[in-house]
Design an enzyme around this catalytic site. Structure first.
Site, PDB file in Angstrom:
ATOM      1  N   ASP A  19      26.018  58.404 -43.544  1.00 35.45           N
ATOM      2  CA  ASP A  19      26.650  57.439 -42.723  1.00 35.45           C
ATOM      3  C   ASP A  19      26.431  56.130 -43.018  1.00 35.45           C
ATOM      4  O   ASP A  19      25.478  55.646 -43.987  1.00 35.45           O
ATOM      5  CB  ASP A  19      26.234  57.434 -41.306  1.00 35.45           C
ATOM      6  CG  ASP A  19      26.663  58.670 -40.551  1.00 35.45           C
ATOM      7  OD1 ASP A  19      27.125  59.496 -41.082  1.00 35.45           O
ATOM      8  OD2 ASP A  19      26.382  58.596 -39.217  1.00 35.45           O
TER       9      ASP A  19
ATOM     10  N   HIS B 284      21.925  58.927 -44.913  1.00 34.81           N
ATOM     11  CA  HIS B 284      22.478  57.665 -45.008  1.00 34.81           C
ATOM     12  C   HIS B 284      22.491  57.304 -46.308  1.00 34.81           C
ATOM     13  O   HIS B 284      21.371  57.271 -47.026  1.00 34.81           O
ATOM     14  CB  HIS B 284      21.711  56.540 -43.982  1.00 34.81           C
ATOM     15  CG  HIS B 284      21.604  56.875 -42.697  1.00 34.81           C
ATOM     16  ND1 HIS B 284      20.857  57.727 -42.005  1.00 34.81           N
ATOM     17  CD2 HIS B 284      22.382  56.209 -41.600  1.00 34.81           C
ATOM     18  CE1 HIS B 284      21.271  57.580 -40.769  1.00 34.81           C
ATOM     19  NE2 HIS B 284      22.190  57.123 -40.395  1.00 34.81           N
TER      20      HIS B 284
END
Ligand SMILES: [Zn+2]
Length: 251
Positions: free
Chosen positions: A60, A206
């Site tokens: 993300d 991430h």
């Protein structure tokens, strides 16, 4: 109750729910904080896949010129493909990186335009922002996204309905590595993720420190070979959500 008072009450309730959800997010993956009756429905959104021996690998908050290129090289070294949930405002600044994600065999998906939850419901704004992000991903990366993951994993009605109208399936995660903290290391990210690395899992990581501690993507990077080795040892393949066999559910 008057209509105005009802609307105000609804807005307050929604804001409280969002605040509570954000608070709880850091305690447990999304599906766990729901009562049992809603867990079955939540399992679909959580991203439990049915593909045998498969774990969905997701990143993300990018694309980010600082972290994403390193993650891409690491994934090439490991022979793994992933799904990247992109932010429109990040992609706008690094469109070449968006195209590169697709060129290197990864799947691109939508994380929103800005990384924020909304304090009050506004369906028109939600649809406008999500459409803008979806069109940016499709136009700049050259691949139509299939998935939406809301910032902080807080899926409220407005963005959920907007995603559905845009043909996106909302998906959260079942495991994470807490790679966003300042104290995260490759070992800590792997140790946190390890209990959840089972067939059908969707792992959240991430490739950007956009909303994390500065430089936290280095911990993610260091964790990738450990996670990949664990999966290999347990006969599990890492791959994107498109190969995960997420059961068809409500869009
Ligand atoms: Zn995020």
């Amino acid at each position: 109750m008057s209509a105005a008072a009802h609307r105000a009450g609804t807005a307050v309730a929604a804001a409280l729910a969002a605040a509570t959800a954000v608070e709880f997010l850091h305690l447990a993956p999304a599906a766990v904080r729901l009562p049992p009756l809603r867990r079955t429905l939540a399992r679909r959104t959580a991203g439990h896949g049915t593909a045998p021996a498969h774990i969905a690998l997701t990143f993300d908050d990018g694309p980010d010129p600082r972290g994403t290129p390193y993650v891409l090289d690491a994934l090439d070294d490991l022979g793994a493909r992933a799904t990247f949930f992109l932010l429109g405002e990040m992609l706008e600044r690094a469109p070449a990186l968006g195209r590169e994600l697709v060129a290197r065999g990864h799947e691109v998906a939508v994380h929103g335009w800005y990384h924020r939850t909304q304090p009050y419901p506004a369906p028109v704004r939600d649809l406008r922002e999500l459409r803008r992000a979806t069109e940016a991903v499709a136009g700049l990366c050259g691949a139509r996204p299939q998935w939406y993951r809301p910032p902080y994993g807080v899926l409220t009605a407005g963005p959920a309905l907007a995603a559905r109208r845009l043909g996106l399936r909302s998906v959260l995660w079942t495991a994470w590595g807490r790679d966003w903290t300042a104290r995260a290391t490759g070992e800590s990210v792997y140790a946190t993720a390890r209990p959840g690395l089972t067939a059908g899992a969707t792992l959240l990581l991430h490739d950007s420190d956009r909303t994390s501690a500065p430089g936290s993507w280095r911990a993610t990077l260091a964790a990738l070979p450990l996670i990949a080795a664990h999966c290999r040892a347990h006969g599990l393949a890492l791959g994107p959500l498109r190969d995960h066999g997420v059961p068809p559910g409500r869009r």
